[in-house]
Design a protein around this motif. Sequence first.
Motif, PDB file in Angstrom:
ATOM      1  N   THR A   1       0.079   4.887  -2.208  1.00 17.68           N
ATOM      2  CA  THR A   1      -0.674   5.782  -1.328  1.00 17.68           C
ATOM      3  C   THR A   1       0.056   7.111  -1.167  1.00 17.68           C
ATOM      4  O   THR A   1      -0.549   8.189  -1.262  1.00 17.68           O
ATOM      5  CB  THR A   1      -0.891   5.144   0.052  1.00 17.68           C
ATOM      6  OG1 THR A   1      -1.638   3.933  -0.098  1.00 17.68           O
ATOM      7  CG2 THR A   1      -1.648   6.078   0.976  1.00 17.68           C
TER       8      THR A   1
ATOM      9  N   HIS B   1       0.807  -1.219   0.000  1.00 19.50           N
ATOM     10  CA  HIS B   1       0.000   0.000   0.000  1.00 19.50           C
ATOM     11  C   HIS B   1       0.845   1.276   0.000  1.00 19.50           C
ATOM     12  O   HIS B   1       0.407   2.312  -0.515  1.00 19.50           O
ATOM     13  CB  HIS B   1      -0.902   0.039   1.248  1.00 19.50           C
ATOM     14  CG  HIS B   1      -2.040  -0.929   1.194  1.00 19.50           C
ATOM     15  ND1 HIS B   1      -2.989  -1.009   2.193  1.00 19.50           N
ATOM     16  CD2 HIS B   1      -2.393  -1.862   0.272  1.00 19.50           C
ATOM     17  CE1 HIS B   1      -3.871  -1.942   1.887  1.00 19.50           C
ATOM     18  NE2 HIS B   1      -3.520  -2.474   0.738  1.00 19.50           N
TER      19      HIS B   1
ATOM     20  N   ILE C   1      -8.434   3.692   0.941  1.00 18.48           N
ATOM     21  CA  ILE C   1      -7.333   2.748   1.133  1.00 18.48           C
ATOM     22  C   ILE C   1      -7.893   1.487   1.772  1.00 18.48           C
ATOM     23  O   ILE C   1      -8.494   1.538   2.849  1.00 18.48           O
ATOM     24  CB  ILE C   1      -6.233   3.351   2.034  1.00 18.48           C
ATOM     25  CG1 ILE C   1      -5.795   4.712   1.499  1.00 18.48           C
ATOM     26  CG2 ILE C   1      -5.042   2.395   2.141  1.00 18.48           C
ATOM     27  CD1 ILE C   1      -5.039   5.547   2.514  1.00 18.48           C
TER      28      ILE C   1
ATOM     29  N   LEU D   1      -8.795   9.816  -1.145  1.00 13.98           N
ATOM     30  CA  LEU D   1      -8.283   8.448  -1.064  1.00 13.98           C
ATOM     31  C   LEU D   1      -9.257   7.478  -0.414  1.00 13.98           C
ATOM     32  O   LEU D   1      -9.902   7.797   0.587  1.00 13.98           O
ATOM     33  CB  LEU D   1      -6.983   8.419  -0.248  1.00 13.98           C
ATOM     34  CG  LEU D   1      -5.693   8.703  -1.006  1.00 13.98           C
ATOM     35  CD1 LEU D   1      -4.596   9.078  -0.030  1.00 13.98           C
ATOM     36  CD2 LEU D   1      -5.276   7.485  -1.811  1.00 13.98           C
TER      37      LEU D   1
END
Length: 376
Positions: free
Chosen positions: A86, A82, A98, A96
């Motif tokens: 990110t 990630h 996530i 975002l």
Amino acid sequence: MKTQRKEIGLAIVGCGTIGRIRAELARSFPGVGWIGLCDIKSDIGEKLAADVDADFYTNDYRELLKRPEVTATIIATDENFHFDPTMLAIEQGHDLFIEKPLATDARQSAQILAAIEAAGVDAVVGYTQRFRRRFLTIKEKLITGQIGDVHSVVTRAFMNRMVPIATTRRTQERATLTPMVVSGTHSLDMSMWLMEGKTPKSVFAQSCDRVLSKHGTKDSTFGVFTMTDGTIWSMNISWALPEVWPGAVYGLEIGIVGDKGVIDIEDTHRDVVLASEVAQGGGYVPEGFVAPPRHVDFLTSYPPGDLHNGQLWGPMREETNAWYQRLYSGQATPHATAADGHRNLLMTMAMDLSAKRGQPVDFPVDPDELMRELVG
């Protein structure tokens, strides 16, 4: 007052199961004007691009996230990967979404949170169960004080072992792919959301690994948290149940005791049982893994929801569409924040550290200390 609407230019990094679900929902959402996809596996990524008529596809997330059309990004890669996409999305100023966790390295998780807060971007973390009707109803009862001040909580999660087998097969970096960090985080987030406002003071936990040690992970982790206001909370998970266990994925029980009442949640999915001579599939079956046939199934235990007529219905549909509405029209939503996600990671890792040390761990915990002792 007229709501201001902002068309979404969407990037999705990771085109596996979850990326596919969210991409298909994006194509149907009128506020999404542009879709770009990225996956290192061309066969998976190109098929999804064709299926949703994506506007752009690449194997390089940098190429995607630097496109001028992109205003929002979904990070749907495997848990260990990630961080880099990110951080680039934050640098580009994107809103975002996530998938949990923010990162599997506590130091990287802290960096992500700090970058999000410094940039002022809107970021949420994928804790899908917050969007189920039963939990929203319970949350409302707690907000309005129906059981008074909560002082005791018990949480128990049971999972089929196909989940950890699937998770650990994708990487050799397994030190932090534990039952709490990967899957217990869902029931931990739910419990902390229902106990909103309470802060952990310490945790004492223990783990065992009789079954799943050959896959590089633990079977079960049980722990007791003490909160700063004296509330006690038992948080327990086992993801080592046999492959024939009827709950294809997740079974959860939560008991919440207040000074004026109690809420007892039975979310094991035993209320809808299928028994058949036909072997049942479902759940996270890893590629190349042949599970023994399952002839009894607790239906609706797959966390994202259930298929009907080729479409997914359930909490992940609600969660994803709510996020698109959040971006498009500014609608308030119950999504987990980046701060929630970072807190959850530290709490799950503190349980693992306590189990390793054989003694309680106090909060706040230092990300460097967690990684030094858990990973080396």
